[in-house]
Design a protein around this motif. Sequence first.
Motif, PDB file in Angstrom:
ATOM      1  N   ASP A 107       0.826  -1.205   0.000  1.00 51.73           N
ATOM      2  CA  ASP A 107       0.000   0.000   0.000  1.00 51.73           C
ATOM      3  C   ASP A 107       0.859   1.252   0.000  1.00 51.73           C
ATOM      4  O   ASP A 107       0.577   2.224  -0.708  1.00 51.73           O
ATOM      5  CB  ASP A 107      -0.924  -0.021   1.229  1.00 51.73           C
ATOM      6  CG  ASP A 107      -1.893   1.147   1.234  1.00 51.73           C
ATOM      7  OD1 ASP A 107      -2.731   1.223   0.322  1.00 51.73           O
ATOM      8  OD2 ASP A 107      -1.806   1.997   2.148  1.00 51.73           O
ATOM      9  N   TYR A 108       1.941   1.233   0.770  1.00 49.47           N
ATOM     10  CA  TYR A 108       2.855   2.377   0.845  1.00 49.47           C
ATOM     11  C   TYR A 108       3.476   2.654  -0.530  1.00 49.47           C
ATOM     12  O   TYR A 108       3.533   3.798  -0.989  1.00 49.47           O
ATOM     13  CB  TYR A 108       3.943   2.084   1.875  1.00 49.47           C
ATOM     14  CG  TYR A 108       4.934   3.204   2.086  1.00 49.47           C
ATOM     15  CD1 TYR A 108       4.739   4.148   3.089  1.00 49.47           C
ATOM     16  CD2 TYR A 108       6.082   3.301   1.297  1.00 49.47           C
ATOM     17  CE1 TYR A 108       5.662   5.173   3.294  1.00 49.47           C
ATOM     18  CE2 TYR A 108       6.997   4.322   1.498  1.00 49.47           C
ATOM     19  CZ  TYR A 108       6.784   5.250   2.492  1.00 49.47           C
ATOM     20  OH  TYR A 108       7.700   6.262   2.688  1.00 49.47           O
ATOM     21  N   LYS A 137       2.399   1.655  -3.476  1.00 47.80           N
ATOM     22  CA  LYS A 137       1.384   2.003  -4.462  1.00 47.80           C
ATOM     23  C   LYS A 137       0.985   3.478  -4.373  1.00 47.80           C
ATOM     24  O   LYS A 137       0.923   4.188  -5.379  1.00 47.80           O
ATOM     25  CB  LYS A 137       0.148   1.131  -4.266  1.00 47.80           C
ATOM     26  CG  LYS A 137      -1.027   1.528  -5.142  1.00 47.80           C
ATOM     27  CD  LYS A 137      -2.266   0.761  -4.747  1.00 47.80           C
ATOM     28  CE  LYS A 137      -3.476   1.293  -5.540  1.00 47.80           C
ATOM     29  NZ  LYS A 137      -4.714   0.601  -5.134  1.00 47.80           N
ATOM     30  N   LYS A 138       0.722   3.938  -3.150  1.00 45.83           N
ATOM     31  CA  LYS A 138       0.263   5.313  -2.979  1.00 45.83           C
ATOM     32  C   LYS A 138       1.309   6.322  -3.432  1.00 45.83           C
ATOM     33  O   LYS A 138       0.972   7.394  -3.945  1.00 45.83           O
ATOM     34  CB  LYS A 138      -0.095   5.561  -1.515  1.00 45.83           C
ATOM     35  CG  LYS A 138      -1.391   4.880  -1.091  1.00 45.83           C
ATOM     36  CD  LYS A 138      -1.727   5.196   0.357  1.00 45.83           C
ATOM     37  CE  LYS A 138      -3.057   4.578   0.752  1.00 45.83           C
ATOM     38  NZ  LYS A 138      -3.394   4.858   2.175  1.00 45.83           N
ATOM     39  N   ARG A 139       2.579   5.976  -3.256  1.00 45.72           N
ATOM     40  CA  ARG A 139       3.653   6.899  -3.631  1.00 45.72           C
ATOM     41  C   ARG A 139       4.230   6.607  -5.003  1.00 45.72           C
ATOM     42  O   ARG A 139       5.148   7.276  -5.446  1.00 45.72           O
ATOM     43  CB  ARG A 139       4.759   6.856  -2.567  1.00 45.72           C
ATOM     44  CG  ARG A 139       4.311   7.485  -1.266  1.00 45.72           C
ATOM     45  CD  ARG A 139       5.113   6.997  -0.090  1.00 45.72           C
ATOM     46  NE  ARG A 139       4.656   7.618   1.159  1.00 45.72           N
ATOM     47  CZ  ARG A 139       3.573   7.225   1.814  1.00 45.72           C
ATOM     48  NH1 ARG A 139       2.847   6.218   1.356  1.00 45.72           N
ATOM     49  NH2 ARG A 139       3.199   7.836   2.922  1.00 45.72           N
TER      50      ARG A 139
END
Length: 310
Positions: free
Chosen positions: A157-158, A160-162
């Motif tokens: 998730d980290y 992907k978001k960045r």
Amino acid sequence: MTDWVSLCVISLLLLLCLITLACYFVYSGLLSDVVVLTGSPPIKKITFAYKFTQGPYKNCGQLFKESHRIGPKLSCIGVFYDDPNKVPGPQCRYAVGSILSEGENKADEELLKSYETSGFNVFSFPEVTHVVTTSFPHRTFLSILLMIRRVYPKLADYIKKRRLCAHPFLEIYREGHIHFMAPLARQGDFYVPELRRVERKLSEQEEMHSDSDVSGADSNSEYSSGSGVLLSDSRETSLAGSSVRSVPLQDQEERHYRGRSSGGISLKELDWEQTGGQPAEKEEPLHEDSDHKSLEAPTQEWWGVVGGEE
């Protein structure tokens, strides 16, 4: 009266079992915070002994046991290269072993010989300045299962978001913790020689098929792009000619080369997919190389942020 006493005893025992089980889960890391961040890696330049294997990740526990048995005081390390959601289990590739030396320290010659005698190869990873990293307790067998469920989804998730390019994924087992890191630059330096030979062989086969059969080339291309591996020739060209047996420690230190425990390990939750700075069309996992893009472009973009790494 006797039946009532027996029932109370049984209830008390069940309650104690539940409390003990709950404490075991908590001790294993059930409630531990998982803080993912971008920063310095948990390790410096390292030289390590390893065995490269192709197969389901759940089978890597045996290699961890073997490596730990030779050097029980050494930190264990696992490097995972493929996305198990895109690559069949028998074709997933990983390297498992023990860290022989870190930074400017020298490896113990006797341990080095013991690993080589047992069929381990020796390689080095460089020190990088920026990685995606986190840690998790490693206290019991259950810690491994909890780690799979809790850590990797947050890492994915980290990233992907960045929209970062971070791979491969390293796990370092040290002092009761599992330290995770995925380099944000120089990723090619974290691929062991055996993996590079496999990739070059696949590339040669792809070129041969492209001359005679376009569909065959598409098939090979699909496998390569789905593997989660993007190799850049950031090492010396002599790496391509490295033999399967161990590389001399001295040679590796001169060149400054750099780059799961007893439980079965699976990364089913992950769908590593490289975004290359573009919005993803689907959930993106940890190893991000499914759109078959070159590593060069996204890493250069990231270097522009952190100042670059040679």
